[in-house]
Design an enzyme around this catalytic site. Structure first.
Site, PDB file in Angstrom:
ATOM      1  N   TRP A  21     -38.559   9.258  -5.627  1.00  0.00           N
ATOM      2  CA  TRP A  21     -38.304   7.909  -6.101  1.00  0.00           C
ATOM      3  C   TRP A  21     -39.323   6.911  -5.572  1.00  0.00           C
ATOM      4  O   TRP A  21     -39.695   6.946  -4.406  1.00  0.00           O
ATOM      5  CB  TRP A  21     -36.918   7.439  -5.615  1.00  0.00           C
ATOM      6  CG  TRP A  21     -35.815   7.988  -6.435  1.00  0.00           C
ATOM      7  CD1 TRP A  21     -35.924   8.855  -7.492  1.00  0.00           C
ATOM      8  CD2 TRP A  21     -34.423   7.726  -6.265  1.00  0.00           C
ATOM      9  NE1 TRP A  21     -34.689   9.159  -7.984  1.00  0.00           N
ATOM     10  CE2 TRP A  21     -33.736   8.478  -7.256  1.00  0.00           C
ATOM     11  CE3 TRP A  21     -33.686   6.937  -5.386  1.00  0.00           C
ATOM     12  CZ2 TRP A  21     -32.357   8.454  -7.381  1.00  0.00           C
ATOM     13  CZ3 TRP A  21     -32.310   6.915  -5.512  1.00  0.00           C
ATOM     14  CH2 TRP A  21     -31.659   7.655  -6.496  1.00  0.00           C
ATOM     15  N   THR A  61     -21.640 -10.417 -19.081  1.00  0.00           N
ATOM     16  CA  THR A  61     -22.884  -9.888 -18.523  1.00  0.00           C
ATOM     17  C   THR A  61     -23.969 -10.138 -19.565  1.00  0.00           C
ATOM     18  O   THR A  61     -23.666 -10.385 -20.738  1.00  0.00           O
ATOM     19  CB  THR A  61     -22.769  -8.376 -18.261  1.00  0.00           C
ATOM     20  OG1 THR A  61     -22.525  -7.735 -19.525  1.00  0.00           O
ATOM     21  CG2 THR A  61     -21.625  -8.061 -17.313  1.00  0.00           C
ATOM     22  N   LYS A  65     -39.173   7.618 -11.200  1.00  0.00           N
ATOM     23  CA  LYS A  65     -39.150   8.953 -10.612  1.00  0.00           C
ATOM     24  C   LYS A  65     -40.500   9.594 -10.856  1.00  0.00           C
ATOM     25  O   LYS A  65     -40.868   9.877 -11.990  1.00  0.00           O
ATOM     26  CB  LYS A  65     -38.022   9.776 -11.242  1.00  0.00           C
ATOM     27  CG  LYS A  65     -37.518  10.797 -10.291  1.00  0.00           C
ATOM     28  CD  LYS A  65     -36.057  11.138 -10.526  1.00  0.00           C
ATOM     29  CE  LYS A  65     -35.581  12.069  -9.427  1.00  0.00           C
ATOM     30  NZ  LYS A  65     -34.621  13.038  -9.884  1.00  0.00           N
ATOM     31  N   GLU A 106     -19.777  -9.047 -12.439  1.00  0.00           N
ATOM     32  CA  GLU A 106     -18.540  -8.273 -12.237  1.00  0.00           C
ATOM     33  C   GLU A 106     -17.918  -8.522 -10.863  1.00  0.00           C
ATOM     34  O   GLU A 106     -16.818  -8.088 -10.585  1.00  0.00           O
ATOM     35  CB  GLU A 106     -18.836  -6.775 -12.384  1.00  0.00           C
ATOM     36  CG  GLU A 106     -19.065  -6.303 -13.817  1.00  0.00           C
ATOM     37  CD  GLU A 106     -20.516  -6.404 -14.265  1.00  0.00           C
ATOM     38  OE1 GLU A 106     -21.268  -7.212 -13.672  1.00  0.00           O
ATOM     39  OE2 GLU A 106     -20.895  -5.698 -15.207  1.00  0.00           O
TER      40      GLU A 106
HETATM   41  P1  ADP Z   1     -26.820  -9.619 -15.646  1.00  0.00           P
HETATM   42  O1  ADP Z   1     -25.779 -10.120 -16.534  1.00  0.00           O
HETATM   43  O2  ADP Z   1     -28.222 -10.006 -15.942  1.00  0.00           O
HETATM   44  O3  ADP Z   1     -26.680  -8.157 -15.259  1.00  0.00           O
HETATM   45  P2  ADP Z   1     -25.960 -10.237 -13.050  1.00  0.00           P
HETATM   46  O4  ADP Z   1     -26.272 -11.455 -12.266  1.00  0.00           O
HETATM   47  O5  ADP Z   1     -24.560  -9.825 -13.129  1.00  0.00           O
HETATM   48  O6  ADP Z   1     -26.576 -10.515 -14.403  1.00  0.00           O
HETATM   49  O7  ADP Z   1     -26.853  -9.046 -12.499  1.00  0.00           O
HETATM   50  C1  ADP Z   1     -26.477  -8.318 -11.386  1.00  0.00           C
HETATM   51  C2  ADP Z   1     -27.601  -7.444 -10.915  1.00  0.00           C
HETATM   52  O8  ADP Z   1     -28.698  -8.248 -10.493  1.00  0.00           O
HETATM   53  C3  ADP Z   1     -27.256  -6.611  -9.710  1.00  0.00           C
HETATM   54  O9  ADP Z   1     -26.566  -5.448 -10.068  1.00  0.00           O
HETATM   55  C4  ADP Z   1     -28.634  -6.323  -9.133  1.00  0.00           C
HETATM   56  O10 ADP Z   1     -29.261  -5.241  -9.788  1.00  0.00           O
HETATM   57  C5  ADP Z   1     -29.408  -7.572  -9.446  1.00  0.00           C
HETATM   58  N1  ADP Z   1     -29.466  -8.435  -8.263  1.00  0.00           N
HETATM   59  C6  ADP Z   1     -28.701  -9.499  -7.974  1.00  0.00           C
HETATM   60  N2  ADP Z   1     -29.075 -10.052  -6.806  1.00  0.00           N
HETATM   61  C7  ADP Z   1     -30.102  -9.308  -6.329  1.00  0.00           C
HETATM   62  C8  ADP Z   1     -30.930  -9.364  -5.162  1.00  0.00           C
HETATM   63  N3  ADP Z   1     -30.792 -10.298  -4.229  1.00  0.00           N
HETATM   64  N4  ADP Z   1     -31.886  -8.417  -5.028  1.00  0.00           N
HETATM   65  C9  ADP Z   1     -32.055  -7.446  -5.948  1.00  0.00           C
HETATM   66  N5  ADP Z   1     -31.317  -7.357  -7.066  1.00  0.00           N
HETATM   67  C10 ADP Z   1     -30.357  -8.271  -7.268  1.00  0.00           C
END
Ligand code: ADP
Length: 534
Positions: free
Chosen positions: A433, A174, A428, A319
């Protein structure tokens, strides 16, 4: 139990390449490269090179379970390593070159990789990191003079060993926005199942007629599994190396007949801007899958109304290998007519897909209804969702076996999920929210805005209030007044950002707005202004 009498054949990644070679051997694989001519090959040639690479890795002494790191772009060499390394039972750790040095070092050391394979324009990074890497014995440059020369003398065929389907295959970290990057170890089983599901017609809908230009990095959650989904379906691949600017993508789309592409929104902002500047069109392009962060509605609208290109939003995370939900139509949605359908598809992250169980829960962990209104934490489970992070002593799941994604969303009766925020980005204000994603999305529609970022900052009366940070296009004449005028009829009054700032929006290593940096920079900006007014 009455045991089933079918072959207990383990799901192995090597089978994907074997199949692509036998069924689609002549289908082309094209690749741009760093400081080299484009490579023009096909699945059969990829299989030959993967076999050579596999023999070479074994000759270097690699044993089953050993890790190999790559620091590499979207090229044919990286693609063949996606098969060669797991094919012999080793694990490919796809390091992210856009992470800060200390995070790259951490991931390679944490992976314990014995070999580092890197593209030739990463020499400077590797020189800096080398003294700090504790496990790497061999460094190889992915170019003709080094890697190609080393694999050249090995046989072009191999009997891929049968590997336990639960063996590790890819190690993806990540991006470490909350502490050190954490390793997610995909297995052969998870990769094959994810690749099968990703290609389905309700998901990426890939076929042998498709020409795929992957603009999601191979080092970011295995480019969303597209290398496998595409190979399973015999699609042609066009790899853009490290050049994701509008002109580079356009030249590949035009020259190679690209039908399908995907990536984070930033890339498509650049591409649409390039088209607007040059007056060119999208040629053969039919579909673009966009995700990683929320897709501004204006982006999907422009692609479709101006160029006839369909946009499907995807949501997922490292993940989850990373496919979670994908916004594709169903008969119910189609029956709403074009506009009604767009309202659903463009304003939602996507719909439930087979293979990923997903639920939303309230703060007490109680399941919330799929009514499109109730919003809660998104929990997932399934065969391509992680159980625990690499080298972690305990499970990453809650006591019921679900993984908390850290996202907040609603789900409607048709199974469409809508993300309102990441938990850590939620604003918040006065106990209520505010969705930063919604304000960003509406702001992005304002002509002249290239990127809009919204974060919550301290406020004496309301606890937190949203502020808007805007990066305009170069030639745009934007003022606070024009943006306010755009937002006023479109936002409820109390969601209106308290201040608007103009600056280039910082991006994370995975193409997301770096909200942590913005929150830090602007933390006291509203408190200070009140102080100044006194
Ligand atoms: P990082 O390692 O930067 O966390 P990830 O690609 O695993 O990279 O990040 C996942 C997160 O990205 C998700 O939990 C979500 O918050 C955000 N995300 C992914 N796709 C979308 C989407 N289409 N719209 C909004 N948020 C998204």
């Amino acid at each position: 139990m009455l045991t089933g009498l079918m072959q207990p054949m383990p799901l192995n990644i090597s089978k994907i390449l074997e199949h692509a070679t036998l069924a689609h051997g002549g289908r082309e694989i094209i690749s741009r490269n760093v400081a080299e001519a484009d490579w023009r090959g096909n699945y059969a040639m990829t299989a030959q090179r993967a076999a050579q690479a596999a023999h070479w890795l074994k000759d270097l002494g690699l044993q089953s379970g050993d890790r190999v790191s790559s620091l590499a772009w979207n090229t044919h060499r990286h693609f063949e390593l996606f098969f060669a390394v797991p094919g012999i039972g080793c694990v490919l750790h796809t390091a992210n070159p856009r992470l800060p040095d200390e995070h790259i070092v951490h991931t390679i050391n944490h992976a314990g990789s014995r070999i580092l394979l890197y593209d030739s324009n990463m020499g400077a990074i590797v020189d800096r990191l080398r003294p700090l890497l504790t496990s790497v014995e061999t460094y190889v440059v992915l170019c003709q003079a080094d890697y190609d020369a080393q694999i050249a003398s090995f046989p072009e065929s191999i009997d891929w060993p049968v590997i336990d389907e639960n063996a590790g295959a890819f190690l993806c970290y990540t991006s470490g926005t909350t502490g050190d990057p954490k390793g997610v170890l995909y297995s052969h089983r998870s990769v094959v199942l994810h690749g099968l599901a990703a290609g389905l017609s309700g998901a990426l809908s890939l076929s042998a007629f498709d020409v795929i230009l992957p603009c999601q990095s191979l080092y970011h959650a295995t480019a969303w599994g597209i290398p496998f989904a595409g190979a399973i379906n015999g699609s042609k691949f066009v790899f853009p190396c490290d050049r994701f600017d509008g002109a580079s993508l356009q030249s590949l789309i035009q020259a190679e007949g690209v039908t399908f592409s995907g990536g984070v929104p930033t890339i498509w902002t650049m591409y649409l801007d390039y088209l607007a500047q040059t007056g060119e069109d999208t040629g053969t392009l039919q579909r673009v899958v966009i995700g990683g962060s929320a897709v501004p509605r204006v982006m999907a609208e422009t692609f479709q109304s101006k160029y006839g290109v369909a946009v499907n939003q995807i949501w997922g995370m490292t993940e989850m290998s990373p496919l979670g939900v994908l916004a594709t139509a169903t008969p119910q949605i189609a029956s709403l007519g074009q506009e009604g359908m767009n309202d659903v598809i463009w304003d939602r992250q996507g719909r439930l897909q087979f293979g990923v169980e997903l639920k939303i829960v309230d703060e007490a962990g109680k399941r919330l209804p799929h009514d499109g209104q109730s919003s809660g934490s998104v929990l997932v489970r399934g065969p391509w969702v992680l159980e625990r992070y690499y080298r972690a002593a305990s499970s990453a799941l809650n006591e019921d076996g679900w993984f908390d994604t850290g996202d907040i969303a609603t789900i409607d009766v048709n199974g469409f999920m809508r993300i309102t925020d990441r938990k850590k980005d939620v604003i918040k204000s006065g106990g209520e929210w505010i969705s930063s994603i919604d304000i960003e999305n509406i702001s992005a529609g304002c002509p002249g805005i290239k990127v809009a970022a919204v974060v919550g900052v301290r406020h004496r009366q309301w606890e937190e209030r949203p502020i808007l940070i805007v990066e305009p296009f170069d030639d745009a004449k934007l003022t606070e007044a024009t943006i306010t005028e755009w937002l006023t009829p479109r936002l409820v009054k109390w969601w209106m950002p308290d201040r608007i700032f103009f600056e280039p929006v910082p991006m994370s290593a995975t193409g997301k707005i770096d909200k942590k940096a913005l929150r830090h920079k602007y933390a006291d900006v509203l408190v200070q202004s009140v102080d100044q007014q006194r």
